[in-house]
Design an enzyme around this catalytic site. Structure first.
Site, PDB file in Angstrom:
ATOM      1  N   ASP A   9      24.437  40.363 -84.850  1.00 27.09           N
ATOM      2  CA  ASP A   9      24.620  39.134 -85.614  1.00 27.09           C
ATOM      3  C   ASP A   9      25.305  38.103 -84.716  1.00 27.09           C
ATOM      4  O   ASP A   9      25.934  38.458 -83.715  1.00 27.09           O
ATOM      5  CB  ASP A   9      25.483  39.453 -86.842  1.00 27.09           C
ATOM      6  CG  ASP A   9      25.924  38.223 -87.600  1.00 27.09           C
ATOM      7  OD1 ASP A   9      25.045  37.458 -88.032  1.00 27.09           O
ATOM      8  OD2 ASP A   9      27.140  38.018 -87.732  1.00 27.09           O
ATOM      9  N   ASP A  11      27.097  34.577 -85.919  1.00 29.74           N
ATOM     10  CA  ASP A  11      28.309  33.965 -86.477  1.00 29.74           C
ATOM     11  C   ASP A  11      29.317  35.014 -86.922  1.00 29.74           C
ATOM     12  O   ASP A  11      29.026  35.845 -87.782  1.00 29.74           O
ATOM     13  CB  ASP A  11      27.960  33.054 -87.654  1.00 29.74           C
ATOM     14  CG  ASP A  11      27.205  31.808 -87.219  1.00 29.74           C
ATOM     15  OD1 ASP A  11      27.479  31.310 -86.119  1.00 29.74           O
ATOM     16  OD2 ASP A  11      26.350  31.334 -87.986  1.00 29.74           O
ATOM     17  N   LYS A 157      17.615  41.442 -92.984  1.00 25.50           N
ATOM     18  CA  LYS A 157      17.738  41.721 -91.552  1.00 25.50           C
ATOM     19  C   LYS A 157      17.072  43.046 -91.173  1.00 25.50           C
ATOM     20  O   LYS A 157      16.570  43.195 -90.064  1.00 25.50           O
ATOM     21  CB  LYS A 157      19.210  41.728 -91.138  1.00 25.50           C
ATOM     22  CG  LYS A 157      19.848  40.342 -91.131  1.00 25.50           C
ATOM     23  CD  LYS A 157      21.263  40.391 -90.586  1.00 25.50           C
ATOM     24  CE  LYS A 157      21.869  38.997 -90.502  1.00 25.50           C
ATOM     25  NZ  LYS A 157      23.236  39.027 -89.938  1.00 25.50           N
TER      26      LYS A 157
END
Length: 239
Positions: A9, A11, A157
């Site tokens: 990921d 952020d 995801k």
């Protein structure tokens, strides 16, 4: 178990809390790439954002954007974008949400998005979920910690990573995923090894094989180095 790629990921996982890229995470990603381990950036942000980050950071793996709804595949010097869905019921929800909550705001990135809505956290995620149920829409709302992502239930995801693995020619079970948010749970469900960054919610930590001792980008760097050592790309640290 063999790990052939790392998905991460962006952020909160390889950044400072204010979203600036963390230097230690950058170094760790480049170390993985130098050892022949492709890194995939997996984000709830737009695929265009992910592409730009991949170029600047220097990752070779596919980019998974829009929480799994959009992919960017590197083909030589060019990139091919693949979208796994489009939006219809999402706009019905937005119209009603804006009527009831005038303070509701869409992300500035919406013109680039094709796979789902992103609503700023000016409206409680609980209210969004209740409205979806009331309207009978086949949608879900996921709080990433930065915004509320509204999308089809099968867009996540995990499905994005599965599709990316088809292009890499590997199994999702040969991927280690690193994340810090609720929207990383689906990724945890398909990969072979799972790492949660220290500030992640308990729901994610409970599913992790390893939880970093440090938060944010420093934790992301720790996670990458942990994976590289655990799966034989780097020597184990002496205790």
């Amino acid at each position: 178990m063999t790990i052939k790629a790392i998905s991460v990921d962006i952020d909160g996982t390889i950044t400072y809390p204010d979203r600036r890229l963390h230097e230690k995470a950058l170094e760790a990603i480049r170390l993985a790439e130098s050892l022949g381990v492709p890194v995939m950036l997996v984000t709830g942000n737009t695929v265009q954002f992910g592409e730009a980050a991949a170029i600047l950071i220097g990752t070779s793996g596919p980019v998974v954007g829009e929480d799994g709804g959009a992919l960017s595949i590197k083909e030589g010097k060019l990139r091919k974008r693949v979208y796994l869905t489009n939006m219809d019921e999402e706009w019905i929800l937005w119209g009603e949400l804006k009527k009831r909550y005038p303070e509701a705001l869409l992300s500035f990135s919406m013109p680039e998005r094709k796979a789902g809505l992103v609503v700023l956290r000016t409206v409680p995620v609980k209210a969004v979920r209740e409205l979806i149920k009331e309207l009978g829409l086949n949608l879900i709302a996921v709080d990433s910690g930065f915004a509320i992502h509204i999308k089809k239930p099968w867009i996540n995801k995990g499905t994005g990573i599965e599709k990316a693995c088809e292009y890499l020619g590997i199994s999702p079970k040969e991927v280690a995923h690193i994340g810090d948010g609720e929207n990383d749970l689906d990724a945890f469900g398909v990969v072979g090894y799972r790492v949660a960054v220290a500030q992640a919610p308990e729901s994610l930590k409970e599913k992790a094989d390893y939880v970093t001792t440090k938060p944010y980008g420093e934790g992301g760097a720790e996670a990458i180095e942990h994976i590289l050592r655990k799966f034989g790309y780097l020597p184990e640290e002496k205790t």
